[in-house]
Design a protein around this motif. Structure first.
Motif: not given
Length: 190
Positions: A160-181
């Motif tokens: 996250e820090a790597y990409i945010e420091g090199r682009s305008k992208a920002q992360f919103s965190h969620g949980i994918c279905p396999p990890c939820y299970t």
């Protein structure tokens, strides 16, 4: 504003007065300048050193600006060269011919120095973006365990820090279905 330090420009211009005028002006703006009196010598210089920006007259003896541009496009793919053609004739047909040769931009004769400087600043931005994209497309060392990325300073940082420091992208965190299970459902069943 002045050029970034060490930004190198090749001027290919057969008219000695124009060549001297452009060279002095760009040097005064902070560019490192190499000059060539024709396309053939410009091509020879490009064989020995990478110069990221070329400002070339269209009509020159030995080799015209469009031929120089074609050769640059045929040879260089990794290190992009931003190519500006100086033309005394305008019109759609002329511009299409220059674009087909691979020109990035055009400027009319007599060259307005403020306009040329503005176009070179655009070239700097575009070359910077190309370098940035090439870096992002490159191989990124990632830790097999914690998934941190080793950056160009040899420091380990989160994705996250790597990409945010090199682009305008920002992360919103969620949980994918396999990890939820796998992680959340067992906790809910306790």
């Amino acid at each position: 504003s002045r050029a970034h330090p060490h930004v190198h420009v090749l001027i290919a211009e057969d008219d000695p007065v124009t060549r001297l005028h452009l060279s002095a002006a760009l040097t005064g703006l902070g560019y490192e300048v190499t000059v060539a009196p024709d396309g053939k010598e410009a091509w020879t210089r490009l064989q020995t050193v990478h110069i990221p920006m070329v400002v070339s007259d269209w009509s020159m003896p030995e080799m015209e600006g469009t031929e120089l541009c074609r050769r640059v496009r045929a040879r260089y793919s990794e290190q992009y060269i931003y190519f500006i053609l100086i033309t005394s004739e305008g019109g759609k047909r002329r511009h299409l011919e220059g674009m087909e040769a691979g020109a990035d931009d055009f400027i009319a004769k007599p060259v307005d120095l403020e306009e040329l400087h503005a176009r070179l600043k655009v070239a700097e931005r575009i070359l910077g973006l190309r370098r940035h994209v090439r870096h992002l497309e490159g191989l990124l060392p990632i830790c097999s365990y914690c998934k941190r990325i080793r950056d160009e300073n040899d420091e380990w940082t989160s994705v996250e820090a790597y990409i945010e420091g090199r682009s305008k992208a920002q992360f919103s965190h969620g949980i994918c279905p396999p990890c939820y299970t796998k992680y959340i459902e067992p906790q809910l069943k306790r």
